[in-house]
Design an enzyme around this catalytic site. Structure first.
Site, PDB file in Angstrom:
ATOM      1  CE  LYS A   1      -3.364  -2.439   2.854  1.00  0.00           C
ATOM      2  NZ  LYS A   1      -4.239  -2.374   4.026  1.00  0.00           N
TER       3      LYS A   1
ATOM      4  CG  ASP B   1      -8.823  -4.683   7.677  1.00  0.00           C
ATOM      5  OD1 ASP B   1      -8.468  -5.865   7.512  1.00  0.00           O
ATOM      6  OD2 ASP B   1      -8.890  -3.868   6.737  1.00  0.00           O
TER       7      ASP B   1
END
Length: 496
Positions: free
Chosen positions: A196, A231
């Site tokens: 990312k 997450d």
């Protein structure tokens, strides 16, 4: 990875592929055919993306088989099936003040929650988001974690009277870390690699919890990390806190992932730990799945030009990062062989990822007779100022084909997980209410995608079994979920 996202494809000039084209805001072409020439491409696309029930059944069965392989041994299947080392889920009895830190992109978020036990549950919450400078994202391990610890320290300093740390307790925090890690316990994990856009030196191969603890110590912050989660796991924990029928969590946003509650005795690769009969959360990393997926030439082209060809195929087929790009590639081919957008090829259409999934969503919500919103988006985003009503309808049909396939395949993945759980638990899933917690902008904001996904689950499970399955949206559950897991795994848990 947790709903991890790969970087966009390197730019390729498609405008140059059309004979007789020259540069300009819209490329004039000498060898274009009427709009009807795009019809065979649309027909083929619809056929290839139909995802009928037999295709969905093969995908669901393959997903379940790959889950079993991944549970048997690391590397035995496409799915990593990563043990979360979460053996204690929140019960509602937790009391006290707990923090969460969520690091998964260009921002990090800090959150605090006051828990009041069974009667009061979540008494109060506060959070703050901090943007991470690019130089920190490419700096050293100490620079990144010091920056995070400083932000966390400032946030702790603003703790008001609404929040109360019981006497004699040390502050505890749940750390949501959405990068590839090899988790070794509930409060430790070795970074495999940054993704990312992060390129922090010196972190790979190190325990990220130890890195955070060291940074907090340098800041004089007296706090302990009691849970490291991704997450998706945090989303499941947060939803399970409010509804203990929650057994599965799925994130469908820019990226995608799924996790579920598994019985430890059915996990061959954990038998050496002698865990006995307990429940734990398994992070599937289902974005890596590829077996039996109905792919088109456009999918293969996009994958081949990506930074990770041959990887994350399920993610590239169902997640928000890629759906708009697949549609763009279809429109490029149509515009190359027809007058779909007039006699000119819109130059901006040649830009990879210029057409994003939110644009598809906005166009599919246009119910007007003249599709005025579609016209505006095509003009503003790809510079197609000459899109006829027929062309606008074609764009909607292309978008719907890709969205329908994505939603139905996501539904097949969910059905595969549920059926695998049912087989292992001998009737404990379909014989009672079972909740699938959903999070992510794609699921939340794209009604057509959401309905296609749910329809596929019902088709695969049948009306009798699917009536026990509740697919429910749990907004932003991963942050509070990490704080709840910090509480559930607190060293003070015996005091609750």
């Amino acid at each position: 990875m947790s709903a991890a996202v790969t970087s966009p494809i390197a730019a390729t000039s498609f405008a140059q592929q059309r004979r007789g084209c020259r540069a300009g805001s819209a490329v004039r072409c000498s060898a274009a055919a009427p709009t009807s020439a795009a019809a065979p491409i649309l027909a083929d696309l619809r056929l290839q993306c139909a995802a009928p029930l037999p295709v969905l059944r093969r995908v669901a069965d393959a997903m379940a088989a790959d889950m079993r392989a991944g549970l048997a041994a690391d590397g035995a299947g496409e799915l990593k099936m990563i043990p979360s080392h979460v053996y204690s889920l929140p019960t509602g009895n937790e009391t006290g003040l707990f923090y969460a830190l969520d690091l998964g992109g260009t921002n990090f978020r800090v959150l605090r929650v006051q828990l009041g036990g069974k009667d009061k549950r979540v008494v109060d919450t506060e959070f703050e988001q901090v943007s991470i400078p690019k130089e920190i994202m490419r700096g050293t391990t100490e620079e990144l974690f010091d920056f995070i610890a400083m932000g966390l320290s400032r946030f702790v300093a603003t703790e008001s009277d609404k929040f109360h740390l019981p006497q004699g307790r040390k502050r505890e925090i749940g750390f949501t870390f959405s990068f590839p890690v090899k988790q070794t316990s509930i409060d430790s994990g070795i970074l495999i690699k940054w993704t990312k856009g992060f390129a922090v030196s010196g972190t790979a191969g190190k325990d990220v919890v130890a890195c955070l603890n060291a940074a907090m110590e340098r800041q004089g912050l007296d706090m302990r990390v009691s849970a490291l989660v991704n997450d998706t796991v945090g989303t499941l924990a947060g939803a399970h806190y409010w509804d203990d029928d929650t057994m599965v969590a799925v994130i469908l946003g820019t990226g995608t992932n799924a996790c579920y509650i598994e019985q430890t005795e059915t996990i061959p690769k954990l038998q050496h730990l002698v865990l006995g009969t307990r429940n734990t959360i398994i992070n599937t990393e289902w974005g890596a799945f590829s077996d039996g997926l109905p792919l088109t030439e456009f999918d293969r082209e996009m994958d081949g030009e990506s930074i990770n060809p041959g990887e994350q195929i399920f993610e590239k087929t169902i997640s928000g990062m890629y759906l708009g790009e697949i549609v763009r590639r279809v429109l490029v081919k149509m515009a190359q062989v027809s007058d779909l957008f007039g006699h000119s090829f819109p130059k901006k259409l040649a830009e990879p990822f210029v057409l994003r999934t939110p644009h598809l969503c906005a166009m599919q919500q246009d119910n007007s007779d003249n599709l005025g919103e579609v016209e505006s988006i095509l003009n503003d985003i790809i510079g197609a100022s000459q899109a006829s009503l027929e062309a606008r309808k074609t764009v909607i049909q292309v978008s719907d084909s890709i969205i329908r396939r994505g939603g139905r395949l996501a539904g097949a993945g969910i059905a595969g997980i549920l059926e695998k759980m049912e087989n292992e638990s001998k009737g404990q899933i379909f014989g009672r209410r079972t909740v699938v917690a959903m999070d992510g902008g794609l699921y939340e904001n794209y009604p057509q995608y959401r309905e296609y996904m749910k329809e596929a689950v019902v088709e695969l499970l049948g009306p009798e079994q699917s009536k026990h399955i509740a697919i429910e949206h749990t907004k932003d559950g991963s942050g509070i979920g990490a704080a709840l897991l910090a509480a559930a795994n607190s060293k003070y848990a015996a005091q609750f």
